[in-house]
Design an enzyme around this catalytic site. Structure first.
Site, PDB file in Angstrom:
ATOM      1  CD  GLU A   1      -1.734   2.282   1.187  1.00 32.97           C
ATOM      2  OE1 GLU A   1      -1.639   3.582   0.694  1.00 32.97           O
ATOM      3  OE2 GLU A   1      -1.607   2.202   2.983  1.00 32.97           O
TER       4      GLU A   1
ATOM      5  CB  CYS B   1      -2.786   6.357   2.808  1.00 29.49           C
ATOM      6  SG  CYS B   1      -0.812   5.615   3.993  1.00 29.49           S
TER       7      CYS B   1
END
Length: 568
Positions: free
Chosen positions: A322, A356
């Site tokens: 990720e 994020c």
């Protein structure tokens, strides 16, 4: 030696090799629930406990200690300290060192791999019940007697407010541990078909042959713990590399796992330099997988190194990553502008934009921008940017000087090339403070609209209402990322159309809500394109990445002929 740990180790060593094949009644009906988020209102019991824990942690500061805590390397049951001494400062008070820790060199990392491999067979052959019980016990510890400590470590080490620490280090981490147990037992319910009474078919979930490397980010204590524990639950042994800027909170999670029965050597805790760690794991023939959260350049480098060594591995390594995003809020003229403004301030500036999923590019109709701008600027004026030790603080310092310098460079670029709406201030005299900053740009392809900054910087492009369709295309094509995004509209036809057109532009799409705040088993998280492999941690399918299933057919009758019916 801790007698409780010794007891668990003894049970572990005596696990029969066949028990993992059967679905136990102990957890057969286990259903997890999301951990309730505590309010931390003034003088509440939970607020009092965290205040006292913070006070206790900070009281360790004196002239004889160069840091408040020490974090060792842990391989097997041995604590190791090397000459490569490192420090984790407190971001909002960088003169205070929270933790003294040590980097493992390549030789020590090689020992850690060997130690993992020595423990792999016993761990993989242990029962799912045994592994699940450790994870559930750890979740209970984190949300009960360990809650204040894990929150305080995250507040001091990562400069999270008490609320941001709560939804991360307590709630999300516990949710990962508990829901993974539920998902595991849902997978174990699967039974292959038997074609007739003379055949028995089974499928068993094995660990992957080798070891898994877990490489963690700084921004979520929960992610750090989950990267290591999810593969471990499935029977894998793990090398856990915590972030240097979050090593203390990760170590507390590791300690809780050990205290709750995790045997020595199943997860080895190895802070280390990035290149040393990456080169060591990718050069090992026993690399089974990499579970990663971090930057695109680092993940690309790891993938390239795996490719270069592909002929040397015993198995094809599983790569899960990720890598962040350049997340959007798209506002339609039919939207509730007040609501969109509140959602955007929260998404862009909570935890100083270091999620994020944080919004960093906003598309708003030209006619609605004055109203939305006024509301956002007013909201920011009300918010306190300060130490998280003050529970009234909305957000605090960014993680370290490197991040501070990067973000401040983007701000200076923005001042020179775009219109500053609010903020633009930064100061690192005592802490790495960057104040929430909003720019307005006339160029929808400006670098502030394309590049991930990972800080409290939001760039706005206002568009003519007649150009909405072109703007939807801009949202999809401006950046190489595809992590999160939000659409704000009351017009149902517009929402339906745009949702379809942007279905590849993000992995988590929010409708009339902010682009942050995913919850385990409610909004499984992850994105594609350069945002990662989109394996969706927090969902059932994620665990299957970390298993190597074995299918077994057993025949109950003797084989008597080699001829098929067509041959007779």
């Amino acid at each position: 030696m801790n007698h409780k740990l010794l007891k668990f180790k003894t049970i572990f060593k005596n696990q029969p090799s066949f028990v993992h094949r059967y679905l136990s009644s102990n957890f057969k009906g286990y259903l997890a629930t999301n951990e309730p988020v505590l309010d931390f209102k003034r003088n509440s019991p939970e607020a009092t406990r965290v205040h006292q824990t913070l006070k206790d942690f900070l009281s360790r500061k004196n002239d004889t200690n160069d840091a408040l805590f020490e974090v060792p390397i842990v391989i097997g049951d041995k604590e190791i300290r090397t000459d490569s001494v490192q420090y984790q400062p407190i971001p909002f008070d960088h003169q205070t060192k929270l933790a003294r820790f040590y980097h493992a060199d390549k030789a020590l990392l090689g020992q850690a791999i060997e130690n993992c491999l020595q423990n792999r067979a016993d761990w993989e052959n242990s029962s799912f019940d045994y592994r699940a019980s450790i994870m559930l016990k750890a979740a209970d510890r984190i949300t009960n007697e360990g809650r204040a400590e894990i929150l305080a470590s995250t507040m001091l080490g990562q400069a999270k407010t008490v609320y941001q620490a709560e939804i991360d280090a307590a709630c999300e981490l516990a949710d990962f541990l508990r829901f993974n147990v539920q998902f595991l037992y849902e997978h174990l319910k699967y039974k292959p078909l038997n074609s007739d009474e003379n055949t028995i078919n089974n499928m068993y979930l094995r660990g992957i042959e080798g070891f898994v490397a877990a490489i963690a980010p700084f921004n979520f204590t929960a992610i750090s713990g989950h990267l290591a524990t999810a593969p471990a639950l499935m029977g894998n042994v793990v090398l856990w590399k915590p972030s240097d800027t979050a090593v203390f909170s990760s170590y507390l999670v590791y300690k809780i796992l050990r205290e709750c029965g995790l045997p020595a050597g199943v997860i080895n805790f190895v802070p280390s330099g990035g290149p040393d760690f990456g080169e060591t794991i990718t050069s090992s023939a026993n690399l089974a997988g990499i579970n990663f959260t971090g930057s695109v350049p680092t993940f690309r480098w790891l993938w390239k190194k795996v490719g270069e060594n592909l002929e040397n591995y015993r198995t094809f390594p599983r790569l899960g990553g990720e890598c962040g995003g350049k997340n959007f809020h798209l506002v339609h003229e039919s939207a509730d502008i007040e609501s969109a403004a509140v959602a955007t301030v929260r998404s862009a500036f909570e935890f100083s934009g270091q999620k994020c999923s944080a919004c960093s590019r906003l598309y708003v109709p030209e006619s609605k921008w004055p109203q939305m701008k006024e509301k956002m600027v007013a909201l920011l004026k009300e918010l306190q940017i300060d130490s998280p030790l003050n529970f009234e603080t909305f957000t605090s310092a960014v993680i370290d000087e490197r991040s501070f310098d990067k973000i401040s460079n983007y701000i200076e670029y923005g001042k020179n090339n775009n219109k500053l709406i609010t903020g633009g201030y930064y100061n690192k005299s005592t802490g790495f403070y960057v104040y929430p900053t909003i720019f307005e740009t006339k160029d929808p392809k400006d670098r502030l609209m394309r590049e991930e900054i990972f800080g409290p910087v939001l760039t706005v492009f206002k568009y003519k209402e007649t150009e909405f369709n072109q703007v939807v295309d801009l949202v999809d094509t401006t950046t190489p990322y595809a992590l999160t995004g939000s659409i704000f509209a009351k017009d149902e036809q517009v929402m339906k159309s745009v949702k379809l057109r942007l279905r590849q532009a993000c992995g988590n799409l929010y409708l009339n809500d902010k682009s942050t705040g995913s919850v385990v088993n409610q909004q499984p998280f992850g994105g594609a394109r350069l945002s990662g492999t989109n394996d969706k941690p927090g969902s059932p399918g994620y665990l299957l990445k970390w298993t190597s299933p074995l299918s077994v057919k057993e025949s109950l009758v003797a084989q008597t002929t080699v001829k098929h019916a067509s041959m007779l």
